[in-house]
Design a protein around this motif. Sequence first.
Motif, PDB file in Angstrom:
ATOM      1  N   ASP A 100      62.942  71.302   0.983  1.00  0.00           N
ATOM      2  CA  ASP A 100      64.256  70.684   0.841  1.00  0.00           C
ATOM      3  C   ASP A 100      65.276  71.372   1.735  1.00  0.00           C
ATOM      4  OD1 ASP A 100      65.924  68.681  -0.601  1.00  0.00           O
ATOM      5  OD2 ASP A 100      67.007  70.481  -1.233  1.00  0.00           O
ATOM      6  N   LEU A 101      65.000  72.596   2.143  1.00  0.00           N
ATOM      7  CA  LEU A 101      65.919  73.332   3.006  1.00  0.00           C
ATOM      8  C   LEU A 101      66.208  72.565   4.297  1.00  0.00           C
ATOM      9  CD1 LEU A 101      67.492  75.950   3.645  1.00  0.00           C
ATOM     10  CD2 LEU A 101      65.387  76.844   4.681  1.00  0.00           C
ATOM     11  N   LEU A 102      65.173  72.028   4.906  1.00  0.00           N
ATOM     12  CA  LEU A 102      65.352  71.249   6.134  1.00  0.00           C
ATOM     13  C   LEU A 102      65.790  69.819   5.842  1.00  0.00           C
ATOM     14  CD1 LEU A 102      62.401  72.353   8.460  1.00  0.00           C
ATOM     15  CD2 LEU A 102      64.742  73.209   8.364  1.00  0.00           C
ATOM     16  N   GLY A 103      65.370  69.293   4.707  1.00  0.00           N
ATOM     17  CA  GLY A 103      65.768  67.933   4.349  1.00  0.00           C
ATOM     18  C   GLY A 103      65.051  66.846   5.109  1.00  0.00           C
ATOM     19  N   LEU A 104      63.987  67.210   5.828  1.00  0.00           N
ATOM     20  CA  LEU A 104      63.269  66.206   6.613  1.00  0.00           C
ATOM     21  C   LEU A 104      62.698  65.109   5.730  1.00  0.00           C
ATOM     22  CD1 LEU A 104      62.539  65.975   9.691  1.00  0.00           C
ATOM     23  CD2 LEU A 104      60.271  66.825   9.071  1.00  0.00           C
ATOM     24  N   HIS A 105      62.442  65.417   4.471  1.00  0.00           N
ATOM     25  CA  HIS A 105      61.822  64.445   3.574  1.00  0.00           C
ATOM     26  C   HIS A 105      62.735  63.248   3.300  1.00  0.00           C
ATOM     27  CE1 HIS A 105      64.206  65.773   0.033  1.00  0.00           C
ATOM     28  NE2 HIS A 105      64.164  66.950   0.629  1.00  0.00           N
ATOM     29  N   TYR A 106      64.048  63.392   3.482  1.00  0.00           N
ATOM     30  CA  TYR A 106      64.933  62.244   3.259  1.00  0.00           C
ATOM     31  C   TYR A 106      64.654  61.142   4.269  1.00  0.00           C
ATOM     32  CZ  TYR A 106      67.571  65.079  -0.033  1.00  0.00           C
ATOM     33  OH  TYR A 106      67.937  65.856  -1.111  1.00  0.00           O
ATOM     34  N   TRP A 107      64.426  61.534   5.518  1.00  0.00           N
ATOM     35  CA  TRP A 107      64.088  60.541   6.539  1.00  0.00           C
ATOM     36  C   TRP A 107      62.673  60.007   6.321  1.00  0.00           C
ATOM     37  CZ3 TRP A 107      67.295  64.650   7.474  1.00  0.00           C
ATOM     38  CH2 TRP A 107      68.530  64.367   8.072  1.00  0.00           C
ATOM     39  N   PHE A 108      61.765  60.896   5.951  1.00  0.00           N
ATOM     40  CA  PHE A 108      60.379  60.508   5.680  1.00  0.00           C
ATOM     41  C   PHE A 108      60.337  59.431   4.593  1.00  0.00           C
ATOM     42  CE2 PHE A 108      56.173  60.681   3.962  1.00  0.00           C
ATOM     43  CZ  PHE A 108      55.339  61.199   4.932  1.00  0.00           C
ATOM     44  N   LYS A 109      61.081  59.660   3.514  1.00  0.00           N
ATOM     45  CA  LYS A 109      61.071  58.724   2.392  1.00  0.00           C
ATOM     46  C   LYS A 109      61.830  57.442   2.738  1.00  0.00           C
ATOM     47  CE  LYS A 109      60.711  62.474  -0.971  1.00  0.00           C
ATOM     48  NZ  LYS A 109      61.434  63.284  -1.976  1.00  0.00           N
ATOM     49  N   ARG A 110      62.870  57.563   3.523  1.00  0.00           N
ATOM     50  CA  ARG A 110      63.623  56.372   3.933  1.00  0.00           C
ATOM     51  C   ARG A 110      62.707  55.435   4.717  1.00  0.00           C
ATOM     52  NH1 ARG A 110      69.679  55.514   3.772  1.00  0.00           N
ATOM     53  NH2 ARG A 110      70.078  53.857   5.264  1.00  0.00           N
ATOM     54  N   ILE A 111      61.961  55.983   5.640  1.00  0.00           N
ATOM     55  CA  ILE A 111      61.030  55.183   6.430  1.00  0.00           C
ATOM     56  C   ILE A 111      59.955  54.573   5.538  1.00  0.00           C
ATOM     57  CG2 ILE A 111      59.205  55.364   8.172  1.00  0.00           C
ATOM     58  CD1 ILE A 111      61.027  57.365   9.656  1.00  0.00           C
ATOM     59  N   GLY A 112      59.464  55.340   4.576  1.00  0.00           N
ATOM     60  CA  GLY A 112      58.448  54.823   3.667  1.00  0.00           C
ATOM     61  C   GLY A 112      58.958  53.664   2.822  1.00  0.00           C
ATOM     62  N   PHE A 113      60.201  53.755   2.380  1.00  0.00           N
ATOM     63  CA  PHE A 113      60.769  52.678   1.581  1.00  0.00           C
ATOM     64  C   PHE A 113      61.049  51.450   2.441  1.00  0.00           C
ATOM     65  CE2 PHE A 113      64.483  50.889  -0.900  1.00  0.00           C
ATOM     66  CZ  PHE A 113      63.693  50.382  -1.927  1.00  0.00           C
ATOM     67  N   ASP A 114      61.554  51.660   3.654  1.00  0.00           N
ATOM     68  CA  ASP A 114      61.759  50.544   4.584  1.00  0.00           C
ATOM     69  C   ASP A 114      60.455  49.784   4.811  1.00  0.00           C
ATOM     70  OD1 ASP A 114      64.448  51.080   4.970  1.00  0.00           O
ATOM     71  OD2 ASP A 114      64.167  52.168   6.845  1.00  0.00           O
ATOM     72  N   ARG A 115      59.363  50.512   4.868  1.00  0.00           N
ATOM     73  CA  ARG A 115      58.064  49.899   5.138  1.00  0.00           C
ATOM     74  C   ARG A 115      57.691  48.869   4.082  1.00  0.00           C
ATOM     75  NH1 ARG A 115      53.021  51.219   7.619  1.00  0.00           N
ATOM     76  NH2 ARG A 115      51.235  50.613   6.353  1.00  0.00           N
ATOM     77  N   GLN A 116      57.997  49.145   2.824  1.00  0.00           N
ATOM     78  CA  GLN A 116      57.550  48.265   1.748  1.00  0.00           C
ATOM     79  C   GLN A 116      58.589  47.238   1.317  1.00  0.00           C
ATOM     80  OE1 GLN A 116      54.141  49.497   2.302  1.00  0.00           O
ATOM     81  NE2 GLN A 116      54.349  48.169   0.523  1.00  0.00           N
ATOM     82  N   LEU A 117      59.855  47.544   1.488  1.00  0.00           N
ATOM     83  CA  LEU A 117      60.897  46.626   1.030  1.00  0.00           C
ATOM     84  C   LEU A 117      60.866  45.327   1.839  1.00  0.00           C
ATOM     85  CD1 LEU A 117      63.216  46.512  -1.019  1.00  0.00           C
ATOM     86  CD2 LEU A 117      64.740  47.356   0.772  1.00  0.00           C
ATOM     87  N   LEU A 118      60.970  44.198   1.155  1.00  0.00           N
ATOM     88  CA  LEU A 118      60.918  42.851   1.753  1.00  0.00           C
ATOM     89  C   LEU A 118      59.582  42.561   2.430  1.00  0.00           C
ATOM     90  CD1 LEU A 118      64.531  42.495   3.247  1.00  0.00           C
ATOM     91  CD2 LEU A 118      63.683  41.779   1.000  1.00  0.00           C
ATOM     92  N   GLY A 119      58.541  43.207   1.945  1.00  0.00           N
ATOM     93  CA  GLY A 119      57.198  42.908   2.438  1.00  0.00           C
ATOM     94  C   GLY A 119      56.620  44.014   3.296  1.00  0.00           C
ATOM     95  N   GLY A 120      55.456  44.511   2.898  1.00  0.00           N
ATOM     96  CA  GLY A 120      54.762  45.512   3.697  1.00  0.00           C
ATOM     97  C   GLY A 120      54.215  44.913   4.977  1.00  0.00           C
ATOM     98  N   PRO A 121      53.792  45.737   5.938  1.00  0.00           N
ATOM     99  CA  PRO A 121      53.368  45.225   7.244  1.00  0.00           C
ATOM    100  C   PRO A 121      52.184  44.265   7.187  1.00  0.00           C
ATOM    101  CG  PRO A 121      52.819  47.552   6.998  1.00  0.00           C
ATOM    102  CD  PRO A 121      53.730  47.206   5.871  1.00  0.00           C
TER     103      PRO A 121
END
Length: 361
Positions: free
Chosen positions: A325-346
Amino acid sequence: MEFALSEEQRMLQDSVRRFLEQNAPLDKVRLAAGNTHTVQRSLWAGASEMGIPGMLIPEDFGGMGLGFLDAAIVYEMFGRHVAPLPFLGTAVMVPLALMLAGNEAQQSKWLPKIAAGEIVAGVAVTESIGIREDAGVKARNGMLTGKSLFVIDWAEADLYIVADSDHGFHLVLPDAKGLSRRALNTIDKTRSVGELVFDQVAAEPLPRSSADAVARVIDAGRVMLAADTLGAGQMMIEKAVAYAGERKQFGRVIGSFQAVKHLCAEMAAALEPSRSLVWYAAHALDEVPGDARLMACHAKSHLSEVGRFVARTATEVHGGMGFTDLLGLHYWFKRIGFDRQLLGGPELVRLEAAHLQGWAA
Protein backbone atom coordinates in the motif's frame (compact mmCIF):
# COMPACT_ATOMS: atom_id res chain seq x y z
CA MET A 1 -6.31 6.59 -40.14
CA GLU A 2 -3.93 9.05 -38.46
CA PHE A 3 -5.64 10.77 -35.58
CA ALA A 4 -4.47 13.74 -33.53
CA LEU A 5 -5.98 15.97 -30.88
CA SER A 6 -6.66 19.62 -31.56
CA GLU A 7 -4.89 22.33 -29.60
CA GLU A 8 -8.10 22.99 -27.66
CA GLN A 9 -8.41 19.32 -26.74
CA ARG A 10 -4.83 19.20 -25.53
CA MET A 11 -5.46 22.27 -23.41
CA LEU A 12 -8.58 20.63 -21.97
CA GLN A 13 -6.68 17.47 -21.12
CA ASP A 14 -3.83 19.44 -19.53
CA SER A 15 -6.21 21.49 -17.40
CA VAL A 16 -7.92 18.34 -16.11
CA ARG A 17 -4.54 16.74 -15.42
CA ARG A 18 -3.41 19.77 -13.39
CA PHE A 19 -6.70 19.82 -11.48
CA LEU A 20 -6.34 16.16 -10.52
CA GLU A 21 -2.67 16.51 -9.61
CA GLN A 22 -3.62 19.25 -7.16
CA ASN A 23 -6.91 17.86 -5.85
CA ALA A 24 -6.71 14.07 -6.16
CA PRO A 25 -3.25 12.97 -4.98
CA LEU A 26 -2.77 9.40 -3.82
CA ASP A 27 -3.53 10.22 -0.18
CA LYS A 28 -7.00 11.42 -1.19
CA VAL A 29 -7.46 8.28 -3.29
CA ARG A 30 -6.69 6.25 -0.17
CA LEU A 31 -9.24 8.27 1.74
CA ALA A 32 -11.80 7.70 -1.01
CA ALA A 33 -11.26 3.95 -0.79
CA GLY A 34 -12.47 4.11 2.80
CA ASN A 35 -15.12 6.82 2.46
CA THR A 36 -16.12 7.46 -1.14
CA HIS A 37 -19.13 9.63 -0.35
CA THR A 38 -17.39 12.69 1.13
CA VAL A 39 -14.41 12.65 -1.19
CA GLN A 40 -16.47 12.23 -4.33
CA ARG A 41 -18.75 15.12 -3.48
CA SER A 42 -15.94 17.53 -2.61
CA LEU A 43 -13.91 16.66 -5.68
CA TRP A 44 -17.00 16.70 -7.87
CA ALA A 45 -17.71 20.26 -6.75
CA GLY A 46 -14.29 21.30 -8.03
CA ALA A 47 -14.75 19.37 -11.26
CA SER A 48 -18.14 21.05 -11.69
CA GLU A 49 -16.50 24.46 -11.63
CA MET A 50 -14.55 23.33 -14.71
CA GLY A 51 -17.76 22.25 -16.44
CA ILE A 52 -16.87 18.55 -16.47
CA PRO A 53 -20.35 17.19 -15.56
CA GLY A 54 -21.87 19.07 -18.51
CA MET A 55 -19.27 18.22 -21.14
CA LEU A 56 -21.68 16.31 -23.37
CA ILE A 57 -24.79 18.30 -22.50
CA PRO A 58 -25.89 20.90 -25.09
CA GLU A 59 -25.36 24.56 -24.28
CA ASP A 60 -29.14 25.09 -24.28
CA PHE A 61 -29.25 23.03 -21.09
CA GLY A 62 -26.26 24.67 -19.44
CA GLY A 63 -23.60 22.28 -20.70
CA MET A 64 -20.49 22.69 -22.83
CA GLY A 65 -21.76 20.84 -25.90
CA LEU A 66 -18.52 18.97 -26.47
CA GLY A 67 -18.08 15.56 -28.08
CA PHE A 68 -17.23 12.06 -26.97
CA LEU A 69 -13.56 12.45 -27.91
CA ASP A 70 -13.36 15.35 -25.47
CA ALA A 71 -15.01 13.18 -22.80
CA ALA A 72 -12.62 10.31 -23.54
CA ILE A 73 -9.47 12.39 -23.12
CA VAL A 74 -10.84 13.71 -19.83
CA TYR A 75 -11.66 10.21 -18.58
CA GLU A 76 -8.18 9.12 -19.62
CA MET A 77 -6.88 11.63 -17.06
CA PHE A 78 -9.32 10.28 -14.48
CA GLY A 79 -7.87 6.82 -15.01
CA ARG A 80 -4.36 8.21 -14.82
CA HIS A 81 -5.07 9.59 -11.35
CA VAL A 82 -7.53 6.86 -10.26
CA ALA A 83 -9.88 9.76 -9.53
CA PRO A 84 -12.81 8.88 -7.22
CA LEU A 85 -15.37 10.79 -9.29
CA PRO A 86 -18.82 9.81 -10.66
CA PHE A 87 -18.00 10.65 -14.27
CA LEU A 88 -19.06 7.54 -16.17
CA GLY A 89 -22.70 7.49 -15.15
CA THR A 90 -23.34 11.10 -14.22
CA ALA A 91 -21.50 12.90 -17.02
CA VAL A 92 -21.71 10.38 -19.88
CA MET A 93 -24.29 7.60 -19.76
CA VAL A 94 -27.18 9.33 -17.99
CA PRO A 95 -27.05 12.57 -20.06
CA LEU A 96 -26.85 10.52 -23.24
CA ALA A 97 -29.87 8.42 -22.21
CA LEU A 98 -31.85 11.58 -21.51
CA MET A 99 -30.84 13.15 -24.82
CA LEU A 100 -31.64 10.03 -26.83
CA ALA A 101 -34.79 8.84 -25.10
CA GLY A 102 -36.16 11.60 -22.88
CA ASN A 103 -38.81 14.15 -23.79
CA GLU A 104 -38.30 17.90 -23.62
CA ALA A 105 -39.72 18.21 -20.11
CA GLN A 106 -37.41 15.49 -18.75
CA GLN A 107 -34.40 16.98 -20.46
CA SER A 108 -35.21 20.49 -19.23
CA LYS A 109 -35.64 19.25 -15.66
CA TRP A 110 -32.57 17.05 -15.27
CA LEU A 111 -29.87 18.05 -17.77
CA PRO A 112 -29.26 21.54 -16.30
CA LYS A 113 -28.92 20.03 -12.83
CA ILE A 114 -26.39 17.48 -14.08
CA ALA A 115 -24.47 20.14 -16.01
CA ALA A 116 -24.24 22.33 -12.91
CA GLY A 117 -22.95 19.45 -10.81
CA GLU A 118 -25.97 19.70 -8.52
CA ILE A 119 -26.82 16.00 -8.68
CA VAL A 120 -25.15 12.63 -9.07
CA ALA A 121 -26.93 10.27 -11.44
CA GLY A 122 -26.59 6.49 -11.52
CA VAL A 123 -27.25 4.18 -14.45
CA ALA A 124 -28.46 0.57 -14.39
CA VAL A 125 -27.94 -1.15 -17.76
CA THR A 126 -25.98 -4.29 -16.89
CA GLU A 127 -28.92 -6.62 -17.55
CA SER A 128 -29.10 -5.33 -21.13
CA ILE A 129 -25.69 -6.94 -21.66
CA GLY A 130 -26.09 -10.19 -19.75
CA ILE A 131 -28.30 -11.53 -16.98
CA ARG A 132 -26.66 -12.68 -13.75
CA GLU A 133 -28.39 -14.90 -11.19
CA ASP A 134 -31.98 -13.76 -10.69
CA ALA A 135 -31.40 -10.21 -11.96
CA GLY A 136 -33.50 -8.42 -14.55
CA VAL A 137 -36.04 -5.62 -14.50
CA LYS A 138 -39.61 -5.80 -15.79
CA ALA A 139 -41.81 -2.78 -16.47
CA ARG A 140 -45.59 -2.90 -16.35
CA ASN A 141 -48.15 -0.14 -15.93
CA GLY A 142 -45.51 2.37 -14.88
CA MET A 143 -44.10 0.08 -12.18
CA LEU A 144 -40.76 -1.74 -12.06
CA THR A 145 -40.08 -5.14 -10.52
CA GLY A 146 -36.88 -7.15 -10.38
CA LYS A 147 -33.23 -6.51 -9.67
CA SER A 148 -30.39 -4.61 -11.32
CA LEU A 149 -26.77 -5.32 -10.42
CA PHE A 150 -23.59 -3.27 -10.76
CA VAL A 151 -25.39 0.06 -10.97
CA ILE A 152 -22.80 2.66 -11.97
CA ASP A 153 -22.35 5.75 -9.74
CA TRP A 154 -24.65 4.13 -7.22
CA ALA A 155 -23.55 5.94 -4.06
CA GLU A 156 -25.54 9.03 -3.10
CA ALA A 157 -27.24 9.15 -6.49
CA ASP A 158 -30.07 11.67 -6.73
CA LEU A 159 -31.49 9.96 -9.80
CA TYR A 160 -31.24 6.59 -11.52
CA ILE A 161 -31.74 5.72 -15.17
CA VAL A 162 -32.84 2.08 -15.33
CA ALA A 163 -33.09 -0.11 -18.43
CA ASP A 164 -35.79 -2.81 -18.44
CA SER A 165 -35.84 -6.13 -20.28
CA ASP A 166 -37.77 -4.60 -23.19
CA HIS A 167 -35.13 -1.93 -23.90
CA GLY A 168 -36.99 0.84 -22.14
CA PHE A 169 -35.35 3.53 -20.02
CA HIS A 170 -36.97 4.74 -16.79
CA LEU A 171 -36.31 7.54 -14.32
CA VAL A 172 -36.29 6.34 -10.72
CA LEU A 173 -35.73 8.45 -7.60
CA PRO A 174 -33.68 6.93 -4.75
CA ASP A 175 -36.46 7.46 -2.18
CA ALA A 176 -39.12 5.74 -4.34
CA LYS A 177 -41.44 3.45 -2.40
CA GLY A 178 -40.53 -0.20 -2.83
CA LEU A 179 -36.94 0.48 -3.89
CA SER A 180 -34.17 -1.27 -1.95
CA ARG A 181 -30.52 -0.32 -2.40
CA ARG A 182 -27.41 -2.24 -1.41
CA ALA A 183 -23.74 -1.52 -2.02
CA LEU A 184 -21.75 -4.14 -3.92
CA ASN A 185 -18.12 -4.75 -3.07
CA THR A 186 -15.66 -4.77 -5.95
CA ILE A 187 -11.89 -4.68 -6.17
CA ASP A 188 -11.98 -1.00 -7.17
CA LYS A 189 -12.82 1.12 -4.14
CA THR A 190 -12.45 4.42 -6.01
CA ARG A 191 -15.83 4.03 -7.72
CA SER A 192 -19.20 3.02 -6.36
CA VAL A 193 -21.48 0.32 -7.71
CA GLY A 194 -24.54 -1.17 -6.11
CA GLU A 195 -27.67 -3.23 -6.44
CA LEU A 196 -31.21 -1.95 -6.91
CA VAL A 197 -34.19 -4.16 -6.06
CA PHE A 198 -37.58 -3.06 -7.36
CA ASP A 199 -40.81 -4.13 -5.68
CA GLN A 200 -43.55 -2.38 -7.64
CA VAL A 201 -41.54 0.84 -7.83
CA ALA A 202 -43.13 3.82 -9.56
CA ALA A 203 -40.96 4.91 -12.49
CA GLU A 204 -41.17 7.57 -15.15
CA PRO A 205 -40.49 6.10 -18.61
CA LEU A 206 -38.37 7.89 -21.18
CA PRO A 207 -40.83 7.91 -24.09
CA ARG A 208 -38.31 7.67 -26.93
CA SER A 209 -36.58 4.59 -25.55
CA SER A 210 -35.47 1.88 -27.97
CA ALA A 211 -33.01 -0.97 -28.24
CA ASP A 212 -30.75 1.29 -30.28
CA ALA A 213 -30.79 3.98 -27.58
CA VAL A 214 -29.83 1.46 -24.88
CA ALA A 215 -27.05 0.09 -27.11
CA ARG A 216 -25.66 3.56 -27.79
CA VAL A 217 -25.53 4.36 -24.09
CA ILE A 218 -23.63 1.11 -23.48
CA ASP A 219 -21.31 1.84 -26.41
CA ALA A 220 -20.45 5.23 -24.93
CA GLY A 221 -19.79 3.67 -21.55
CA ARG A 222 -17.49 1.07 -23.05
CA VAL A 223 -15.42 3.65 -24.90
CA MET A 224 -15.05 5.66 -21.70
CA LEU A 225 -13.90 2.57 -19.80
CA ALA A 226 -11.32 1.93 -22.51
CA ALA A 227 -10.09 5.52 -22.11
CA ASP A 228 -9.94 5.07 -18.33
CA THR A 229 -7.84 1.93 -18.77
CA LEU A 230 -5.58 3.77 -21.20
CA GLY A 231 -4.86 6.47 -18.63
CA ALA A 232 -4.36 4.02 -15.77
CA GLY A 233 -2.05 1.87 -17.89
CA GLN A 234 0.05 4.85 -18.94
CA MET A 235 0.56 5.85 -15.32
CA MET A 236 1.56 2.30 -14.37
CA ILE A 237 4.18 2.27 -17.12
CA GLU A 238 5.59 5.62 -15.98
CA LYS A 239 5.73 4.42 -12.38
CA ALA A 240 7.48 1.21 -13.44
CA VAL A 241 10.09 3.10 -15.49
CA ALA A 242 10.70 5.55 -12.64
CA TYR A 243 11.08 2.74 -10.12
CA ALA A 244 13.45 0.85 -12.44
CA GLY A 245 15.63 3.97 -12.58
CA GLU A 246 15.86 4.19 -8.79
CA ARG A 247 15.86 0.63 -7.42
CA LYS A 248 19.31 -0.88 -7.12
CA GLN A 249 20.24 -4.54 -7.15
CA PHE A 250 23.77 -5.99 -7.28
CA GLY A 251 25.11 -2.45 -7.22
CA ARG A 252 23.19 -1.31 -10.31
CA VAL A 253 19.79 0.23 -10.94
CA ILE A 254 17.50 -2.52 -12.17
CA GLY A 255 16.61 -0.45 -15.24
CA SER A 256 20.08 -1.18 -16.59
CA PHE A 257 19.27 -4.90 -16.84
CA GLN A 258 18.13 -5.98 -20.28
CA ALA A 259 15.26 -8.08 -18.96
CA VAL A 260 13.74 -5.10 -17.15
CA LYS A 261 14.24 -2.88 -20.21
CA HIS A 262 12.35 -5.44 -22.27
CA LEU A 263 9.45 -5.51 -19.81
CA CYS A 264 9.09 -1.72 -19.96
CA ALA A 265 9.42 -1.65 -23.74
CA GLU A 266 6.81 -4.38 -24.16
CA MET A 267 4.33 -2.44 -22.04
CA ALA A 268 4.85 0.73 -24.06
CA ALA A 269 4.65 -1.15 -27.36
CA ALA A 270 1.34 -2.70 -26.36
CA LEU A 271 -0.32 0.40 -24.91
CA GLU A 272 0.72 3.25 -27.20
CA PRO A 273 -0.98 1.93 -30.39
CA SER A 274 -4.15 1.52 -28.34
CA ARG A 275 -4.41 5.28 -27.94
CA SER A 276 -5.50 5.88 -31.53
CA LEU A 277 -8.03 3.05 -31.24
CA VAL A 278 -9.66 4.67 -28.21
CA TRP A 279 -9.62 8.12 -29.79
CA TYR A 280 -11.16 6.88 -33.02
CA ALA A 281 -13.82 4.89 -31.17
CA ALA A 282 -14.79 8.06 -29.28
CA HIS A 283 -14.73 10.10 -32.51
CA ALA A 284 -16.95 7.53 -34.21
CA LEU A 285 -19.64 7.89 -31.55
CA ASP A 286 -20.21 11.43 -32.82
CA GLU A 287 -19.06 11.42 -36.42
CA VAL A 288 -19.10 7.89 -37.87
CA PRO A 289 -22.26 6.17 -36.58
CA GLY A 290 -21.79 3.24 -38.94
CA ASP A 291 -18.51 2.36 -37.18
CA ALA A 292 -19.47 3.37 -33.66
CA ARG A 293 -20.78 0.12 -32.20
CA LEU A 294 -18.08 -2.10 -33.65
CA MET A 295 -15.31 0.31 -32.64
CA ALA A 296 -16.72 0.52 -29.12
CA CYS A 297 -16.48 -3.28 -28.90
CA HIS A 298 -12.95 -3.30 -30.29
CA ALA A 299 -11.76 -0.54 -27.96
CA LYS A 300 -13.30 -2.10 -24.86
CA SER A 301 -12.10 -5.65 -25.52
CA HIS A 302 -8.60 -4.70 -26.71
CA LEU A 303 -7.88 -2.28 -23.87
CA SER A 304 -9.16 -4.88 -21.41
CA GLU A 305 -6.44 -7.27 -22.56
CA VAL A 306 -3.68 -4.70 -22.97
CA GLY A 307 -4.56 -3.13 -19.63
CA ARG A 308 -4.28 -6.45 -17.82
CA PHE A 309 -0.88 -7.10 -19.41
CA VAL A 310 0.41 -3.66 -18.42
CA ALA A 311 -0.97 -3.94 -14.88
CA ARG A 312 0.68 -7.30 -14.30
CA THR A 313 3.99 -6.38 -15.91
CA ALA A 314 4.30 -3.03 -14.13
CA THR A 315 3.71 -4.80 -10.84
CA GLU A 316 6.40 -7.36 -11.72
CA VAL A 317 8.91 -4.57 -12.43
CA HIS A 318 8.26 -3.29 -8.90
CA GLY A 319 8.90 -6.74 -7.47
CA GLY A 320 7.59 -7.32 -3.95
CA MET A 321 7.09 -3.56 -3.47
CA GLY A 322 4.42 -3.60 -6.15
CA PHE A 323 1.92 -5.21 -3.81
CA THR A 324 2.38 -2.78 -0.93
CA ASP A 325 0.00 0.00 0.00
CA LEU A 326 3.01 2.28 0.45
CA LEU A 327 3.41 2.63 -3.31
CA GLY A 328 -0.31 2.44 -4.01
CA LEU A 329 0.23 0.70 -7.34
CA HIS A 330 -2.67 -1.62 -6.53
CA TYR A 331 -5.18 1.22 -7.01
CA TRP A 332 -4.35 1.36 -10.71
CA PHE A 333 -4.14 -2.44 -10.90
CA LYS A 334 -7.64 -2.79 -9.46
CA ARG A 335 -9.04 0.06 -11.54
CA ILE A 336 -7.92 -1.69 -14.71
CA GLY A 337 -9.35 -4.98 -13.46
CA PHE A 338 -12.73 -3.43 -12.77
CA ASP A 339 -12.76 -1.63 -16.14
CA ARG A 340 -12.18 -5.00 -17.76
CA GLN A 341 -15.38 -6.53 -16.41
CA LEU A 342 -17.75 -3.58 -16.19
CA LEU A 343 -20.23 -3.41 -19.12
CA GLY A 344 -19.02 -6.75 -20.41
CA GLY A 345 -15.76 -8.66 -20.21
CA PRO A 346 -13.56 -8.94 -23.32
CA GLU A 347 -14.81 -12.40 -24.27
CA LEU A 348 -18.43 -11.26 -24.29
CA VAL A 349 -17.67 -8.00 -26.09
CA ARG A 350 -15.64 -9.79 -28.78
CA LEU A 351 -18.61 -12.11 -29.32
CA GLU A 352 -20.81 -9.04 -29.83
CA ALA A 353 -18.30 -7.73 -32.37
CA ALA A 354 -18.42 -11.08 -34.18
CA HIS A 355 -22.23 -10.88 -34.34
CA LEU A 356 -22.04 -7.34 -35.74
CA GLN A 357 -19.75 -8.54 -38.52
CA GLY A 358 -21.77 -11.64 -39.28
CA TRP A 359 -19.04 -13.98 -38.09
CA ALA A 360 -21.18 -15.64 -35.42
CA ALA A 361 -24.78 -16.75 -35.49
